[in-house]
Design an enzyme around this catalytic site. Structure first.
Site, PDB file in Angstrom:
ATOM      1  N   HIS A  17       5.893 -12.882   6.748  1.00  0.00           N
ATOM      2  CA  HIS A  17       6.091 -11.468   6.400  1.00  0.00           C
ATOM      3  C   HIS A  17       7.203 -11.330   5.358  1.00  0.00           C
ATOM      4  O   HIS A  17       8.129 -12.139   5.328  1.00  0.00           O
ATOM      5  CB  HIS A  17       6.454 -10.637   7.640  1.00  0.00           C
ATOM      6  CG  HIS A  17       6.188  -9.182   7.454  1.00  0.00           C
ATOM      7  ND1 HIS A  17       7.124  -8.316   6.924  1.00  0.00           N
ATOM      8  CD2 HIS A  17       5.081  -8.441   7.680  1.00  0.00           C
ATOM      9  CE1 HIS A  17       6.592  -7.107   6.852  1.00  0.00           C
ATOM     10  NE2 HIS A  17       5.351  -7.150   7.297  1.00  0.00           N
ATOM     11  N   SER A  23       0.827  -1.217   0.000  1.00  0.00           N
ATOM     12  CA  SER A  23       0.000   0.000   0.000  1.00  0.00           C
ATOM     13  C   SER A  23       0.860   1.265   0.000  1.00  0.00           C
ATOM     14  O   SER A  23       0.628   2.189  -0.796  1.00  0.00           O
ATOM     15  CB  SER A  23      -0.962   0.016   1.193  1.00  0.00           C
ATOM     16  OG  SER A  23      -0.281  -0.217   2.404  1.00  0.00           O
TER      17      SER A  23
END
Ligand code: NMX
Ligand code: MLT
Length: 581
Positions: free
Chosen positions: A465, A389
């Site tokens: 992650h 994002s």
């Protein structure tokens, strides 16, 4: 009795307002900015040179001399509030700045002479001082704790020239220093490990997790102002920190809260635009549509159409960013109310801070939910620049797209299941575990369920992650919140059990680089506990928070004049040829 200062170039309401402030001998803390310099005579020639070279004030700059007489009286309350100033200083200059109906009014005064010049002189002055270290000891830059400290815009305006100089110096001194090699694996592997972006607001350490302007999450919890003593940090405080690099005072945070509330009203067409979508549309689709509808108010776009000079880009970007941050909670809350509560809107409560107001507009007024929302919005705000994002927002903004366009693009990346949508996936997955095995699931049953998920070609949401190699500190602080407020919640206990069960299984696969839980593994059960049970909505909450990080950096992108982002791509054929050589 002080005499009233007269206001040259002003009149009407403005005059009354200024005179009122001075009549009562009060510095209006919310609007007045004051800078006091005091220095030894060695500095005077340089100072005079700087002022003499400055362009004269033009009326179009909205600058007005404030004190045309009695300036010493006006100075008095400020000067006397600085300990030992009079005795130490040989020369004093005071520059005041007042925000009035969005126009800036400056006045400059000194004990020896009066200068009417723009505030850009301050930056010039500071830069000259920084460049000439021999002078720095003879100058003490003082900011009196008045409104200059409360005015975020003014603070940024002061900081920007220094940071521009800093970037220039990095470029000239280190421009050719290598930061690492680019391997074929990196090109084919989603650019993992490739350093390629400048992102000032935060930095992610694979083992320690995120640091916001150098501060870890536990440090932020300690030093950022809270709504109540020992409570969770106020997100406005984090916004201040991200933008300025400085920990704000409670007064500064309150001023920013107020500023955000004053910008929070949503134009009616935004609701109508969202209403044009089916109510069943994914909440992220509705939210992003609302953000796009906000774009019509972009100050940056208007200024660009009018031909704004590039050195000023950051100013309308600041305006847009603050408005966007102020308005996304109401847009998000409307999506929630429309989808799940019959469409009845709840207005901003003027007595509440940003996080509590968001909870309130969603329809939750309990003090624990307010605290959760403050924590939630704070910790989801920023995660350095490479996440999908933030990187998307930064990339789109690099084309000089305004903050609304850039942030809407960022939200579309956040809506992907490997990124922000994972918070939705986690709660849905946990609920599916409970639906199949019940709440009192055994460790073996849980292991089987995890394996079943993996064997069906899916990921275990909330684990793994791209950068982190340890448990996400955002997970840990949510766990601490749960231990404090909902230790016996069955879903929290299931999340705790997953912490034991999932990492060994993922490690066993041999390919997962980080088997530990991330931020999304925990957030859903907390929200669910307080009654926000609609998992499909969760990524919208993440999006509201991320506006703070992305927009903060975007202001700095503009202030630093960062260029269009345009990396080189290659084909497989190109790689084959290159590597065979
Ligand atoms: N469950 C199953 N497999 C996994 C997981 C997981 N949680 N995490 C990584 N892997 C797999 C991954 O799919 C890849 O498999 P393959 O080679 O077959 O394609 C392999 O392990 C290597 O991946 P990594 O290098 O460890 O991870 P990568 O950096 O590529 O991706 C994530 C990071 C976050 C996308 C990945 O860990 C994942 O899919 N996690 C689950 C989704 C999730 O929780 N996302 C939220 C991330 C945080 N956020 O908010 O954005
Ligand atoms: C984030 O908060 O953006 C996620 O943890 C993903 C990332 O950092 O890559």
């Amino acid at each position: 009795m002080l005499k009233k200062p007269t206001l040259a170039g002003g009149g009407g309401d403005r005059e009354v307002e200024l005179q009122k402030g001075w009549q009562h001998h009060r510095i209006d803390k919310s609007t007045l900015t004051a800078y006091v310099f005091h220095f030894t005579p060695v500095f005077v020639p340089l100072l005079i040179q700087v002022f003499n070279n400055a362009p004269p004030i033009r009326p179009s700059q909205n600058l007005f001399p404030v004190f045309s007489s009695h300036r010493h009286h006006c100075l008095h309350p400020l000067i006397s509030s600085v300990p030992n100033l009079k005795s130490k200083s040989n020369f004093v200059i005071l520059i005041t700045r007042k925000r009035h109906r969005n126009r800036l009014i400056f006045g400059v005064s000194s004990s020896a002479m009066v200068f009417y010049r723009s505030v850009s002189l301050l930056s010039k002055l500071r830069n000259r001082v920084v460049q000439q270290p021999s002078l720095t000891n003879s100058v003490r830059w003082l900011q009196i704790q008045t409104s200059s400290d409360l005015d975020l815009h003014a603070q940024l305006k002061e900081l920007i020239p220094e940071q521009q100089e800093r970037l220039k110096k990095i470029k000239s001194d280190y421009g050719k220093v290598e930061l690492g090699n680019i391997t074929v694996d990196m090109v084919l592997g989603g650019m993992r490990g490739m350093t390629g972006l400048l992102w000032e607001t935060s930095l992610l350490d694979p083992d320690e997790g995120i640091r916001f302007r150098g501060l870890s999450i536990p440090e932020c919890q300690k030093v950022l102002p809270a709504a109540k003593s020992g409570g969770e940090p106020l997100p406005e405080g984090l916004l201040w920190l991200l933008l300025t690099g400085k920990v704000p005072t409670k007064e500064q945070v309150d001023a920013l809260s107020k500023e955000l509330r004053s910008r929070a009203t949503i134009p009616d067409h935004v609701y109508k635009t969202i209403d044009a979508l089916p109510v069943t549309a994914h909440p992220m689709t509705q939210f992003t549509t609302g953000v796009m509808a906000l774009q019509v108010q972009s100050e940056f776009q208007k200024a660009y159409e009018k031909g704004i000079h590039k050195s000023k880009y950051w100013e309308p970007t600041f305006e847009d960013s603050l408005s966007l941050i102020a308005q996304v909670p109401a847009v998000a809350a409307y999506v929630y109310r429309r989808m799940y509560k019959g469409g009845e809107r709840i207005a901003v409560d003027e007595s509440l801070d940003y996080g509590a107001n968001f909870a309130h507009m969603l329809g939750f007024d309990g003090p624990e939910m307010q605290e959760l929302m403050r924590l939630y919005v704070t910790i989801h705000s920023d995660h350095e620049g490479g996440n999908v994002s933030a990187h998307t927002g930064h990339l789109v903004a690099s084309a000089l797209s305004d903050p609304y366009l850039s942030f809407a693009a960022a939200l579309n990346g956040l809506a992907g299941p490997l990124h922000g949508l994972a918070n939705q996936e986690v709660l849905l997955w946990i609920k599916s575990v409970v639906a199949e095995c019940g709440e009192n699931i055994t460790t073996d049953q849980l292991k089987d369920y995890v394996l079943k998920t993996l064997n069906s070609g899916k990921v275990v949401p909330g684990f793994g992650h791209g950068v982190l190699r340890k448990t996400d500190p955002r997970y840990m602080c949510q766990r601490e919140f749960a231990l404090k407020h909902l230790p016996n919640d069955p879903l929290f206990q299931l999340v705790s059990k997953l912490y034991d069960v999932v990492p060994p299984i993922l490690t066993e696969l041999g390919k997962v680089k980080n088997p530990w839980p991330n931020v999304d593994a925990h957030s859903g059960v907390l929200l669910n506990y307080y009654g926000l049970t609609e998992a499909r909505y969760f990524t919208v909450l993440f999006g509201v928070s991320r506006a703070i990080g992305i927009c903060s950096q975007l202001i700095w992108d503009r202030a630093l004049g960062l260029p269009l982002e345009r990396p080189k791509s290659v084909t497989m054929e190109w790689l084959e040829k290159k590597c065979k050589k």
